[in-house]
Scaffold this motif. Sequence first.
Motif, PDB file in Angstrom:
ATOM      1  N   ALA A  14       2.939  30.031  -6.204  1.00 35.95           N
ATOM      2  CA  ALA A  14       4.492  28.851  -5.471  1.00 35.95           C
ATOM      3  C   ALA A  14       3.511  28.288  -5.820  1.00 35.95           C
ATOM      4  O   ALA A  14       4.360  27.496  -6.099  1.00 35.95           O
ATOM      5  CB  ALA A  14       4.374  29.880  -4.403  1.00 35.95           C
ATOM      6  N   GLY A  15       2.253  27.294  -5.721  1.00 39.87           N
ATOM      7  CA  GLY A  15       2.387  25.955  -6.052  1.00 39.87           C
ATOM      8  C   GLY A  15       2.863  25.479  -4.269  1.00 39.87           C
ATOM      9  O   GLY A  15       2.976  24.030  -4.135  1.00 39.87           O
ATOM     10  N   ALA A  41      10.212  28.456 -12.071  1.00 31.99           N
ATOM     11  CA  ALA A  41       9.498  29.628 -12.948  1.00 31.99           C
ATOM     12  C   ALA A  41       8.067  30.079 -11.815  1.00 31.99           C
ATOM     13  O   ALA A  41       7.874  31.004 -11.935  1.00 31.99           O
ATOM     14  CB  ALA A  41       8.707  28.936 -13.859  1.00 31.99           C
ATOM     15  N   ALA A  42       7.629  28.755 -10.892  1.00 31.69           N
ATOM     16  CA  ALA A  42       6.640  29.241 -10.672  1.00 31.69           C
ATOM     17  C   ALA A  42       6.742  30.130  -8.689  1.00 31.69           C
ATOM     18  O   ALA A  42       5.971  31.069  -8.880  1.00 31.69           O
ATOM     19  CB  ALA A  42       5.981  27.808  -9.771  1.00 31.69           C
ATOM     20  N   LEU A  43       8.199  29.954  -8.546  1.00 27.12           N
ATOM     21  CA  LEU A  43       8.654  30.907  -7.269  1.00 27.12           C
ATOM     22  C   LEU A  43       8.664  32.419  -7.993  1.00 27.12           C
ATOM     23  O   LEU A  43       8.696  33.191  -7.694  1.00 27.12           O
ATOM     24  CB  LEU A  43       9.360  30.550  -6.402  1.00 27.12           C
ATOM     25  CG  LEU A  43       8.661  29.357  -5.671  1.00 27.12           C
ATOM     26  CD1 LEU A  43      10.212  28.508  -4.720  1.00 27.12           C
ATOM     27  CD2 LEU A  43       8.452  29.939  -4.690  1.00 27.12           C
ATOM     28  N   LEU A  47       6.376  36.165  -7.032  1.00 26.65           N
ATOM     29  CA  LEU A  47       7.129  36.854  -5.774  1.00 26.65           C
ATOM     30  C   LEU A  47       7.616  38.281  -6.575  1.00 26.65           C
ATOM     31  O   LEU A  47       7.679  39.115  -6.052  1.00 26.65           O
ATOM     32  CB  LEU A  47       8.061  36.642  -5.740  1.00 26.65           C
ATOM     33  CG  LEU A  47       8.202  35.666  -4.455  1.00 26.65           C
ATOM     34  CD1 LEU A  47       9.411  34.307  -4.341  1.00 26.65           C
ATOM     35  CD2 LEU A  47       7.244  35.931  -3.387  1.00 26.65           C
ATOM     36  N   GLN A  48       6.594  38.431  -7.991  1.00 27.57           N
ATOM     37  CA  GLN A  48       7.129  39.015  -8.861  1.00 27.57           C
ATOM     38  C   GLN A  48       5.819  40.979  -8.641  1.00 27.57           C
ATOM     39  O   GLN A  48       4.535  40.113  -8.218  1.00 27.57           O
ATOM     40  CB  GLN A  48       6.269  39.048 -10.463  1.00 27.57           C
ATOM     41  CG  GLN A  48       7.426  38.909 -11.472  1.00 27.57           C
ATOM     42  CD  GLN A  48       7.429  38.238 -12.390  1.00 27.57           C
ATOM     43  OE1 GLN A  48       5.846  38.414 -12.568  1.00 27.57           O
ATOM     44  NE2 GLN A  48       8.421  37.529 -13.393  1.00 27.57           N
ATOM     45  N   GLY A  49       6.035  41.540  -8.833  1.00 31.50           N
ATOM     46  CA  GLY A  49       5.317  42.821  -8.690  1.00 31.50           C
ATOM     47  C   GLY A  49       4.835  42.694  -7.720  1.00 31.50           C
ATOM     48  O   GLY A  49       5.679  43.015  -6.353  1.00 31.50           O
TER      49      GLY A  49
END
Lengths: 81, 81, 161, 161
Positions: A14-15, A41-43, A47-49
Amino acid sequence: MVTVKFFAQVREIAGVDSLTISLPQPPTIAALRTQLMRQSAALNDALQGNVLMAHNQTLCNGETKLNEHDEVAFFPPVTGG
Amino acid sequence: MVTVKFFAQVREIAGVDSLTISLPQPPTIAALRTQLMRQSAALNDALQGNVLMAHNQTLCNGETKLNEHDEVAFFPPVTGG
Amino acid sequence: MVFARVQTNDFSQQALYDELCGGAVSQGAGAIVTFTGLVRDFNAQGGIQGIELEYYPGMTESALNALLTQASQRFDIVDAGIIHRVGKLANHAQIVWVGTASQHREQAFLAATFIMDMLKQSVPIWKKEWQGDQATWVVAKTNDDKAAMRWLSENQDNACD
Amino acid sequence: MVFARVQTNDFSQQALYDELCGGAVSQGAGAIVTFTGLVRDFNAQGGIQGIELEYYPGMTESALNALLTQASQRFDIVDAGIIHRVGKLANHAQIVWVGTASQHREQAFLAATFIMDMLKQSVPIWKKEWQGDQATWVVAKTNDDKAAMRWLSENQDNACD
């Protein structure tokens, strides 16, 4: 507003360590997660998977209802011990 | 001759810590036990019932064969730990 | 009675044993079980140079205390404690200590096993391993999930019946 | 590697832990389990004033070493130790210490449980309890026989499957 915290890989991808965001509609963790994933895109990647969720420092699932000033956290499966 | 040792209640009831005795016929622990029980009322009481036997410091049963200079022991079920 | 702490500094076996036994002996404890986890110097890919542990201040302590409460309700123990270190730890360093005190050895063993199995599945702590100047997050093990599931699928207090 | 001792004097948790870990960490040990048995201050009849332990010099040490060999063959451990005290012991005193070191926590827990269960059934040590100026020999417990039988009736390494 709710406070959102990220930990471990989720935090690194997420950075960001934490952020505040206004209560989503409907006010559930699942809706909050979708809203965050659309934000960058980072979030989206973070938060995928298989990501665990906590509501006011207790593990919860996506149905959990949110209120103003709640604390939400997203993190990977734990690996302590 | 074989050396015979007694421990715990068995020792206290026998009234003796150890003794030497000639090899019984047949040369088995069961025969030795019978011979000892005939020797005195105290030994008869001591060796009655649930008594464990060791041959050269290894747990054994009545069939175990004896040789000259062996060490035999009689004692109650263990209660350490 | 029970104690749970998250700390960066090392811990002393003797001090924790004494802390656990302090109140436990007067409550009839005759059996003390301890578990200590150490940093191993290798993983499936080869040698490593230490680990680094991240936690969730507040939630981690609550989760450890909740785990001790669960263990106390489920097993016949008179006291229990958990210490978990966080931050950078060298190879062979102590990571975690769990201690249980009971009147009966079986309950002390079961409670300590339960606490470690559940800790590995439900307490928010994450580990990365250093190899050279690269740190890689450890992936949760299926085995650890299975160990925890064993307790969740039981109605009995005893894992072995 | 493994160590077994019978002694009258007390033992130090820290010293035994250090002795166990000394060689174990270089063999990949990541899990250390210890069990300590303490003198309880009561029995089924009421309060007691200490215990007294008798042993069979020579055979007791052999039996403890044989037990460690059995445990090493049966479980995936890298080291293990047993200390058992004998003679007169006051209430709350330490009686016995068992420690196991393994790469895997489950094996360390199982090996320590196995050693204690078998020790209670097969190692020649006898206990009497003092009540006033009367000492009464402790009768072997059926529960302890059952605990040991559990291991003897299994082909598996794992008591829980």
